[in-house]
Design a protein around this motif. Structure first.
Motif, mmCIF file in Angstrom:
data_model
loop_
_atom_site.group_PDB
_atom_site.id
_atom_site.type_symbol
_atom_site.label_atom_id
_atom_site.label_comp_id
_atom_site.label_asym_id
_atom_site.label_seq_id
_atom_site.Cartn_x
_atom_site.Cartn_y
_atom_site.Cartn_z
ATOM 1 N N VAL A 1 4.813 -10.188 3.459
ATOM 2 C CA VAL A 1 3.360 -10.304 3.565
ATOM 3 C C VAL A 1 2.699 -8.940 3.370
ATOM 4 C CG1 VAL A 1 1.449 -10.944 5.090
ATOM 5 C CG2 VAL A 1 3.565 -12.285 5.099
ATOM 6 N N ASN A 2 3.261 -7.905 3.999
ATOM 7 C CA ASN A 2 2.717 -6.548 3.930
ATOM 8 C C ASN A 2 3.814 -5.552 3.621
ATOM 9 O OD1 ASN A 2 0.006 -7.140 4.896
ATOM 10 N ND2 ASN A 2 0.937 -7.451 6.898
ATOM 11 N N VAL A 3 3.469 -4.530 2.824
ATOM 12 C CA VAL A 3 4.379 -3.433 2.550
ATOM 13 C C VAL A 3 3.592 -2.136 2.637
ATOM 14 C CG1 VAL A 3 5.969 -2.365 0.888
ATOM 15 C CG2 VAL A 3 5.706 -4.870 0.927
ATOM 16 N N LEU A 4 4.114 -1.171 3.397
ATOM 17 C CA LEU A 4 3.637 0.204 3.346
ATOM 18 C C LEU A 4 4.829 1.002 2.846
ATOM 19 C CD1 LEU A 4 1.380 2.256 3.925
ATOM 20 C CD2 LEU A 4 2.340 2.485 6.236
ATOM 21 N N TRP A 5 4.630 1.721 1.739
ATOM 22 C CA TRP A 5 5.775 2.355 1.107
ATOM 23 C C TRP A 5 5.459 3.790 0.712
ATOM 24 C CZ3 TRP A 5 6.267 3.800 -4.193
ATOM 25 C CH2 TRP A 5 5.145 3.525 -4.984
ATOM 26 N N GLY A 6 6.516 4.516 0.416
ATOM 27 C CA GLY A 6 6.364 5.882 -0.057
ATOM 28 C C GLY A 6 7.628 6.325 -0.780
ATOM 29 N N GLY A 7 7.495 7.423 -1.493
ATOM 30 C CA GLY A 7 8.644 8.021 -2.169
ATOM 31 C C GLY A 7 9.456 8.836 -1.190
ATOM 32 N N ARG A 8 10.693 9.114 -1.555
ATOM 33 C CA ARG A 8 11.569 9.921 -0.691
ATOM 34 C C ARG A 8 11.880 11.230 -1.355
ATOM 35 N NH1 ARG A 8 15.004 7.287 3.266
ATOM 36 N NH2 ARG A 8 16.583 8.655 2.502
ATOM 37 N N ARG B 1 0.824 -1.207 0.000
ATOM 38 C CA ARG B 1 0.000 0.000 0.000
ATOM 39 C C ARG B 1 0.860 1.261 0.000
ATOM 40 N NH1 ARG B 1 -3.124 -3.223 3.994
ATOM 41 N NH2 ARG B 1 -5.088 -3.727 2.991
ATOM 42 N N ILE B 2 0.285 2.298 -0.610
ATOM 43 C CA ILE B 2 0.877 3.631 -0.556
ATOM 44 C C ILE B 2 -0.242 4.629 -0.276
ATOM 45 C CG2 ILE B 2 0.695 3.963 -3.066
ATOM 46 C CD1 ILE B 2 3.288 5.688 -2.839
ATOM 47 N N VAL B 3 0.043 5.600 0.570
ATOM 48 C CA VAL B 3 -0.893 6.691 0.844
ATOM 49 C C VAL B 3 -0.428 7.884 0.022
ATOM 50 C CG1 VAL B 3 -1.786 8.248 2.614
ATOM 51 C CG2 VAL B 3 -1.332 5.850 3.182
ATOM 52 N N PHE B 4 -1.394 8.544 -0.659
ATOM 53 C CA PHE B 4 -1.057 9.715 -1.462
ATOM 54 C C PHE B 4 -2.206 10.722 -1.398
ATOM 55 C CE2 PHE B 4 -3.344 6.840 -4.166
ATOM 56 C CZ PHE B 4 -4.132 7.638 -4.986
ATOM 57 N N THR B 5 -1.931 11.925 -1.830
ATOM 58 C CA THR B 5 -2.946 12.979 -1.847
ATOM 59 C C THR B 5 -3.487 13.123 -3.260
ATOM 60 O OG1 THR B 5 -1.802 14.130 -0.065
ATOM 61 C CG2 THR B 5 -3.394 15.412 -1.342
ATOM 62 N N ASN C 1 -3.620 3.368 -2.354
ATOM 63 C CA ASN C 1 -3.573 2.434 -3.471
ATOM 64 C C ASN C 1 -2.981 1.123 -2.963
ATOM 65 O OD1 ASN C 1 -3.768 1.669 -6.273
ATOM 66 N ND2 ASN C 1 -1.542 1.807 -6.329
ATOM 67 N N SER C 2 -3.594 0.007 -3.355
ATOM 68 C CA SER C 2 -3.110 -1.319 -2.960
ATOM 69 C C SER C 2 -2.639 -2.103 -4.173
ATOM 70 C CB SER C 2 -4.231 -2.102 -2.261
ATOM 71 O OG SER C 2 -4.603 -1.476 -1.066
ATOM 72 N N THR C 3 -1.598 -2.883 -3.959
ATOM 73 C CA THR C 3 -1.004 -3.710 -5.011
ATOM 74 C C THR C 3 -0.884 -5.133 -4.478
ATOM 75 O OG1 THR C 3 0.264 -1.788 -5.749
ATOM 76 C CG2 THR C 3 1.007 -3.922 -6.522
ATOM 77 N N ASP D 1 -4.835 14.819 -6.364
ATOM 78 C CA ASP D 1 -4.574 16.169 -6.859
ATOM 79 C C ASP D 1 -5.824 17.052 -6.888
ATOM 80 O OD1 ASP D 1 -1.870 15.674 -7.199
ATOM 81 O OD2 ASP D 1 -2.097 15.050 -9.288
ATOM 82 N N ALA D 2 -6.913 16.524 -7.382
ATOM 83 C CA ALA D 2 -8.125 17.336 -7.558
ATOM 84 C C ALA D 2 -8.832 17.659 -6.243
ATOM 85 C CB ALA D 2 -9.090 16.629 -8.504
ATOM 86 N N THR D 3 -8.852 16.699 -5.321
ATOM 87 C CA THR D 3 -9.620 16.905 -4.091
ATOM 88 C C THR D 3 -8.750 17.299 -2.897
ATOM 89 O OG1 THR D 3 -9.436 14.600 -3.376
ATOM 90 C CG2 THR D 3 -11.310 15.182 -4.820
ATOM 91 N N GLY D 4 -7.468 17.013 -2.960
ATOM 92 C CA GLY D 4 -6.589 17.288 -1.835
ATOM 93 C C GLY D 4 -6.762 16.301 -0.688
ATOM 94 N N ARG D 5 -7.551 15.260 -0.908
ATOM 95 C CA ARG D 5 -7.830 14.271 0.133
ATOM 96 C C ARG D 5 -6.844 13.101 0.036
ATOM 97 N NH1 ARG D 5 -12.586 14.623 2.880
ATOM 98 N NH2 ARG D 5 -12.655 12.361 3.116
ATOM 99 N N SER D 6 -6.613 12.502 1.190
ATOM 100 C CA SER D 6 -5.743 11.324 1.225
ATOM 101 C C SER D 6 -6.442 10.140 0.590
ATOM 102 C CB SER D 6 -5.393 10.965 2.677
ATOM 103 O OG SER D 6 -4.591 11.960 3.239
ATOM 104 N N MET D 7 -5.655 9.356 -0.130
ATOM 105 C CA MET D 7 -6.157 8.139 -0.774
ATOM 106 C C MET D 7 -5.124 7.042 -0.545
ATOM 107 S SD MET D 7 -8.173 9.475 -4.072
ATOM 108 C CE MET D 7 -8.858 7.875 -4.175
#
Length: 150
Positions: free
Chosen positions: A143-150, A66-70, A80-82, A72-78
Motif C-alpha cells: 500500500v505504501n513505500v518509503l524508499w531511498g538509495g544506499r 515516496r522518496i525524499v531527496f535534496t 517525489n511520489s509514484t 540540487d539548486a536549492t539544497g532543500r528537501s523535496m
C-alpha cells in the motif's frame, strides 16, 4: 482415586486442545509470513527483472511510493511520489533490468504483522524500501513505500 483419574483425564484433554490450537495459530502466522515475503519479492524481483505481472500483483491500486531527496539548486528537501500505474509502466519499460548494476542479495525483514496489516523492510545493494502491506481481497499487497538509495 477415581476422582483423581478423571481430573487427570480432563486436564490431558484440555492440554491437547490448547497445543492443537497453538500449533494451528503458529502455522497460520507462518503461512502469512510466506505470503507477505512472496509479495515483497514480487515487487523487488519484478522490478529487477522487468516482470510486469509480478509488479502488478504486488501493488494495491492506490499505492503511494515516496522518496525524499535534496534539490540540487536549492539544497532543500523535496519529495517525489509514484503510483501503481507509474511503477507498472516503469517496469514495462524494463525497470531495474536496464540498470548495469546488480541488485545483490535482497533481505526481506517482516517487522510486524497485526491481522490484515504488516510492516516490512526490504534491502538490496542499491535500495532500502520501508513497506506497508494490507491483505486486500484475500491477497497481500503493498500500500505504501518509503524508499531511498544506499
Amino acid at each position: 482415586m477415581k476422582r483423581h483419574t478423571s481430573i487427570m483425564h480432563i486436564a490431558t484433554i484440555v492440554l491437547l486442545f490448547i497445543f492443537a490450537h497453538v500449533g494451528t495459530a503458529v502455522a497460520q502466522v507462518d503461512d502469512e509470513s510466506v505470503a507477505i515475503e512472496r509479495t515483497v519479492l514480487d515487487y523487488v524481483d519484478g522490478w529487477w527483472s522487468g516482470d510486469v505481472a509480478r509488479m502488478q500483483r504486488s501493488l494495491h491500486p492506490d499505492l503511494v511510493k515516496r522518496i525524499v531527496f535534496t534539490h540540487d539548486a536549492t539544497g532543500r528537501s523535496m519529495m517525489n511520489s509514484t503510483t501503481k500505474n507509474d511503477m507498472v509502466e516503469y517496469t514495462r519499460a524494463g525497470g531495474g533490468s536496464t540498470s548495469p548494476d546488480d541488485k545483490g542479495e535482497v533481505d526481506v525483514s517482516i517487522t510486524r504483522v497485526d491481522g490484515d496489516i504488516a510492516t516490512v523492510v526490504a534491502t538490496s545493494a542499491k535500495y532500502v524500501d520501508y513497506l506497508h502491506l494490507a491483505k486486500w481481497n484475500g491477497s497481500w499487497v503493498i500500500v505504501n513505500v518509503l524508499w531511498g538509495g544506499r
